[in-house]
Design a protein around this motif. Structure first.
Motif, PDB file in Angstrom:
ATOM      1  N   GLY A  63       1.119  -1.202   0.374  1.00 21.02           N
ATOM      2  CA  GLY A  63       0.250  -0.345  -0.272  1.00 21.02           C
ATOM      3  C   GLY A  63       0.602   1.625   0.176  1.00 21.02           C
ATOM      4  N   ALA A  64       1.986   1.307   0.625  1.00 20.48           N
ATOM      5  CA  ALA A  64       2.867   2.342   0.797  1.00 20.48           C
ATOM      6  C   ALA A  64       3.398   2.319  -0.558  1.00 20.48           C
ATOM      7  N   LEU A  65       3.863   1.430  -1.197  1.00 21.01           N
ATOM      8  CA  LEU A  65       4.520   1.675  -2.517  1.00 21.01           C
ATOM      9  C   LEU A  65       3.384   1.974  -3.493  1.00 21.01           C
ATOM     10  N   ALA A  66       2.172   1.886  -3.342  1.00 19.21           N
ATOM     11  CA  ALA A  66       1.336   2.133  -4.597  1.00 19.21           C
ATOM     12  C   ALA A  66       0.713   4.391  -4.545  1.00 19.21           C
ATOM     13  N   PHE A  67       1.169   4.430  -2.853  1.00 15.72           N
ATOM     14  CA  PHE A  67       1.359   5.260  -2.088  1.00 15.72           C
ATOM     15  C   PHE A  67       1.863   6.510  -2.992  1.00 15.72           C
ATOM     16  N   LEU A  68       3.939   6.304  -3.271  1.00 11.23           N
ATOM     17  CA  LEU A  68       4.919   6.560  -2.828  1.00 11.23           C
ATOM     18  C   LEU A  68       4.918   5.969  -5.052  1.00 11.23           C
ATOM     19  N   LEU A  69       3.995   5.691  -5.516  1.00 11.27           N
ATOM     20  CA  LEU A  69       4.064   5.490  -7.060  1.00 11.27           C
ATOM     21  C   LEU A  69       3.381   6.901  -7.495  1.00 11.27           C
ATOM     22  N   GLN A  70       2.477   7.004  -6.641  1.00 12.39           N
ATOM     23  CA  GLN A  70       1.902   9.077  -7.618  1.00 12.39           C
ATOM     24  C   GLN A  70       3.112   9.822  -6.885  1.00 12.39           C
ATOM     25  N   LEU A  71       3.527   9.516  -6.518  1.00 10.94           N
ATOM     26  CA  LEU A  71       4.414  10.910  -5.441  1.00 10.94           C
ATOM     27  C   LEU A  71       5.321  10.662  -6.611  1.00 10.94           C
ATOM     28  N   ARG A 109      -6.405 -14.921  -1.865  1.00 12.63           N
ATOM     29  CA  ARG A 109      -7.230 -14.101  -1.991  1.00 12.63           C
ATOM     30  C   ARG A 109      -6.698 -13.050  -2.016  1.00 12.63           C
ATOM     31  N   GLY A 110      -6.870 -12.449  -1.095  1.00 12.36           N
ATOM     32  CA  GLY A 110      -6.328 -11.282  -0.422  1.00 12.36           C
ATOM     33  C   GLY A 110      -5.474 -11.401  -1.279  1.00 12.36           C
ATOM     34  N   PHE A 111      -4.022 -11.830  -1.381  1.00  8.88           N
ATOM     35  CA  PHE A 111      -2.646 -11.719  -2.246  1.00  8.88           C
ATOM     36  C   PHE A 111      -3.168 -11.098  -3.233  1.00  8.88           C
ATOM     37  N   MET A 112      -3.424 -11.913  -4.283  1.00  6.83           N
ATOM     38  CA  MET A 112      -4.519 -11.870  -5.722  1.00  6.83           C
ATOM     39  C   MET A 112      -5.528 -10.333  -5.684  1.00  6.83           C
ATOM     40  N   LEU A 113      -6.460  -9.908  -4.511  1.00  6.66           N
ATOM     41  CA  LEU A 113      -6.545  -8.504  -4.766  1.00  6.66           C
ATOM     42  C   LEU A 113      -5.840  -7.039  -4.775  1.00  6.66           C
ATOM     43  N   THR A 114      -5.174  -7.709  -3.644  1.00  7.45           N
ATOM     44  CA  THR A 114      -3.903  -6.558  -2.830  1.00  7.45           C
ATOM     45  C   THR A 114      -3.094  -6.371  -4.394  1.00  7.45           C
ATOM     46  N   ILE A 115      -2.914  -7.606  -5.206  1.00  7.54           N
ATOM     47  CA  ILE A 115      -1.890  -7.456  -6.760  1.00  7.54           C
ATOM     48  C   ILE A 115      -2.768  -6.627  -7.519  1.00  7.54           C
ATOM     49  N   ILE A 116      -4.121  -6.725  -7.815  1.00  2.00           N
ATOM     50  CA  ILE A 116      -5.100  -6.063  -8.420  1.00  2.00           C
ATOM     51  C   ILE A 116      -5.538  -4.937  -8.641  1.00  2.00           C
ATOM     52  N   LEU A 117      -5.388  -4.470  -7.684  1.00  2.00           N
ATOM     53  CA  LEU A 117      -5.314  -2.885  -6.746  1.00  2.00           C
ATOM     54  C   LEU A 117      -4.362  -2.219  -7.174  1.00  2.00           C
ATOM     55  N   TYR A 118      -3.329  -2.984  -7.002  1.00  2.00           N
ATOM     56  CA  TYR A 118      -2.126  -2.366  -6.929  1.00  2.00           C
ATOM     57  C   TYR A 118      -1.726  -1.748  -8.522  1.00  2.00           C
ATOM     58  N   ALA A 119      -2.086  -2.647  -9.518  1.00  2.00           N
ATOM     59  CA  ALA A 119      -2.197  -2.572 -11.178  1.00  2.00           C
ATOM     60  C   ALA A 119      -2.656  -1.443 -11.329  1.00  2.00           C
ATOM     61  N   ALA A 120      -4.420  -1.774 -10.463  1.00  2.00           N
ATOM     62  CA  ALA A 120      -5.161  -0.456 -10.924  1.00  2.00           C
ATOM     63  C   ALA A 120      -4.530   0.664 -10.437  1.00  2.00           C
ATOM     64  N   SER A 121      -3.635   0.777  -9.476  1.00  2.00           N
ATOM     65  CA  SER A 121      -3.477   2.328  -9.028  1.00  2.00           C
ATOM     66  C   SER A 121      -2.052   2.698  -9.657  1.00  2.00           C
ATOM     67  N   LEU A 122      -1.528   1.473 -10.913  1.00  2.00           N
ATOM     68  CA  LEU A 122      -0.512   2.130 -11.426  1.00  2.00           C
ATOM     69  C   LEU A 122      -1.581   2.708 -13.154  1.00  2.00           C
ATOM     70  N   LEU A 162      -4.492   5.244 -12.242  1.00  2.00           N
ATOM     71  CA  LEU A 162      -4.343   5.958 -11.720  1.00  2.00           C
ATOM     72  C   LEU A 162      -2.836   6.630 -11.823  1.00  2.00           C
ATOM     73  N   MET A 163      -2.433   6.351 -12.470  1.00  2.00           N
ATOM     74  CA  MET A 163      -0.838   7.883 -12.249  1.00  2.00           C
ATOM     75  C   MET A 163      -1.130   8.305 -12.965  1.00  2.00           C
TER      76      MET A 163
END
Length: 146
Positions: free
Chosen positions: A46-54, A99-112, A114-115
């Motif tokens: 989650g922090a890495l997704a946050f930092l990707l936006q910065l 399930r949690g791991f795959m959803l986190t990976i998918i949401l990380y890709a979605a954060s990409l 949003l860049m």
């Protein structure tokens, strides 16, 4: 001559109960350990997704490369931890973790994805952090609490 000891039924039941108690302790330890590890990995991703936006690639390619490298390290370490501990998980915990791991990976890709929007609000960036880390975080908390 036989090397095996002949136990009476009471001794056999006592040995079986001891083996079951040892197995229950190992299962509880494995689920708690993977749960704490899942919580840490979820917060890091989650922090890495946050930092990707910065640090988008067009503004800072070095920062972007470091973040992607840390993401790969987090994914590999999560996979290795699961590989080591999956045999000691109670029934259903492996599915919950995956399930949690795959959803986190998918949401990380979605954060990409949003860049390009260049989200600048700290509140929105915090929501991205929470949204990306939530599935694996919830799975990890569930493993620790049981």
């Amino acid at each position: 001559m036989s090397a095996e000891k002949n136990f009476d039924p009471e001794q056999q039941l006592a040995a079986l109960a001891q083996a079951q108690a040892n197995m229950d302790r190992a299962v509880g330890y494995g689920s708690k350990l993977l749960g704490w590890y899942s919580i840490i990995v979820a917060l890091v991703i989650g922090a890495l997704a946050f930092l990707l936006q910065l640090y988008p690639p067009r503004a800072n390619m070095v920062g972007f490369s470091v973040i992607i490298g840390l993401y790969v390290v987090a994914i590999v370490s999560a996979s290795l931890a699961y590989r080591k501990l999956y045999r000691s998980l109670p029934v259903g915990y492996s599915k919950r973790y995956n399930r949690g791991f795959m959803l986190t990976i998918i949401l990380y890709a979605a954060s990409l994805a949003l860049m390009p929007l260049e989200l600048g609000s700290w509140i929105i960036l915090g929501l991205v952090w929470l949204a990306v880390s939530a599935p694996l975080l919830i799975a990890g908390i569930g493993m620790v609490r049981k």
